[in-house]
Design a protein around this motif. Sequence first.
Motif, PDB file in Angstrom:
ATOM      1  N   GLU A 152       0.827  -1.203   0.000  1.00  0.00           N
ATOM      2  CA  GLU A 152       0.000   0.000   0.000  1.00  0.00           C
ATOM      3  C   GLU A 152       0.867   1.261   0.000  1.00  0.00           C
ATOM      4  O   GLU A 152       0.501   2.273  -0.610  1.00  0.00           O
ATOM      5  N   ALA A 153       1.994   1.201   0.689  1.00  0.00           N
ATOM      6  CA  ALA A 153       2.905   2.348   0.700  1.00  0.00           C
ATOM      7  C   ALA A 153       3.406   2.643  -0.711  1.00  0.00           C
ATOM      8  O   ALA A 153       3.443   3.802  -1.149  1.00  0.00           O
ATOM      9  N   THR A 154       3.762   1.603  -1.433  1.00  0.00           N
ATOM     10  CA  THR A 154       4.229   1.770  -2.817  1.00  0.00           C
ATOM     11  C   THR A 154       3.129   2.354  -3.698  1.00  0.00           C
ATOM     12  O   THR A 154       3.381   3.243  -4.514  1.00  0.00           O
ATOM     13  N   ILE A 169       4.846   6.225  -1.374  1.00  0.00           N
ATOM     14  CA  ILE A 169       5.587   6.438  -0.135  1.00  0.00           C
ATOM     15  C   ILE A 169       6.811   5.532  -0.144  1.00  0.00           C
ATOM     16  O   ILE A 169       6.694   4.316  -0.309  1.00  0.00           O
ATOM     17  N   GLU A 170       7.977   6.127   0.011  1.00  0.00           N
ATOM     18  CA  GLU A 170       9.209   5.363   0.035  1.00  0.00           C
ATOM     19  C   GLU A 170       9.408   4.784   1.433  1.00  0.00           C
ATOM     20  O   GLU A 170       8.928   5.338   2.419  1.00  0.00           O
ATOM     21  N   GLY A 211       7.413  10.506   2.417  1.00  0.00           N
ATOM     22  CA  GLY A 211       6.411  10.881   1.427  1.00  0.00           C
ATOM     23  C   GLY A 211       5.544  12.024   1.911  1.00  0.00           C
ATOM     24  O   GLY A 211       5.573  12.405   3.087  1.00  0.00           O
ATOM     25  N   LYS A 212       4.757  12.565   1.008  1.00  0.00           N
ATOM     26  CA  LYS A 212       3.936  13.729   1.327  1.00  0.00           C
ATOM     27  C   LYS A 212       2.678  13.352   2.103  1.00  0.00           C
ATOM     28  O   LYS A 212       2.169  14.142   2.886  1.00  0.00           O
ATOM     29  N   PHE A 237      -1.841   8.348   5.455  1.00  0.00           N
ATOM     30  CA  PHE A 237      -1.632   6.921   5.231  1.00  0.00           C
ATOM     31  C   PHE A 237      -1.619   6.146   6.549  1.00  0.00           C
ATOM     32  O   PHE A 237      -2.227   5.075   6.663  1.00  0.00           O
ATOM     33  N   LEU A 238      -0.949   6.713   7.553  1.00  0.00           N
ATOM     34  CA  LEU A 238      -0.796   6.004   8.822  1.00  0.00           C
ATOM     35  C   LEU A 238      -2.064   5.978   9.663  1.00  0.00           C
ATOM     36  O   LEU A 238      -2.165   5.186  10.596  1.00  0.00           O
TER      37      LEU A 238
END
Length: 232
Positions: A30-32, A36-37, A61-62, A67-68
């Motif tokens: 999901e990060a990818t 998000i690196e 990432g921005k 996301f978290l």
Amino acid sequence: MEKLIQITSGRGPLECQWVVAKVLKILLEEATQNKIEYEIIHRENGDENLTLKSITLLLKGKEIAEFLKSWVGSICWTGKSAFRKLHKRSNWFIGVFELENLEKAGFNEKDIRFQTTRSQGSGGQNVNKVNTAVRATHIPSGESVFVQDSRSQLENKKLSIVRLKEKVLSVYLQQLEKKMKETWNTHLQVQRGNPVRSFSGTDFKKNYENKSFKKQRNALKNELKNYRNDLN
């Protein structure tokens, strides 16, 4: 923006270690997708292959904060243990925690102060009379290195930059490891309750969120009756 997070079994049993590895895979996917690196900072392998006791990630990432929101908290997996088939417990909890900000060691060559001096030890006339050795100091951290490998001042300067960067980052990682040990006690008991995410089955299928928590509370009460000790 950067965030440090840790996915942990809270020193739970082998089943929880398996869940940590599964959650890590989904989180990174999901990060990818969200651009998000990530960088794996530290990992503690589990007691069996394909399991993890904990893993610490640096996310960049921005949209990290947003996301978290759907990850930080307790996560529940419902399923029968593949390691203890006669075990009655069916709900297994792990935690995703955001670690307190620890400023990452920034390294910029503009922050280095160079001093030249004569090389020390044997080496002939050139060593004794020419300032070829270099002492490089990283001003923000105070770390320094002394290099006299070459008879060329320029080569010693290049080497000093490489070695100083390695030293500064090494100190940062030591500080990070110390910080993780300090926060580990908070992970000994992963909070149970309303998980931010829940999964089920051997295929680790994501469950739909139930807006009514009545059923979830009842399931938790029943689970707590069977729950003995994660450390067993």
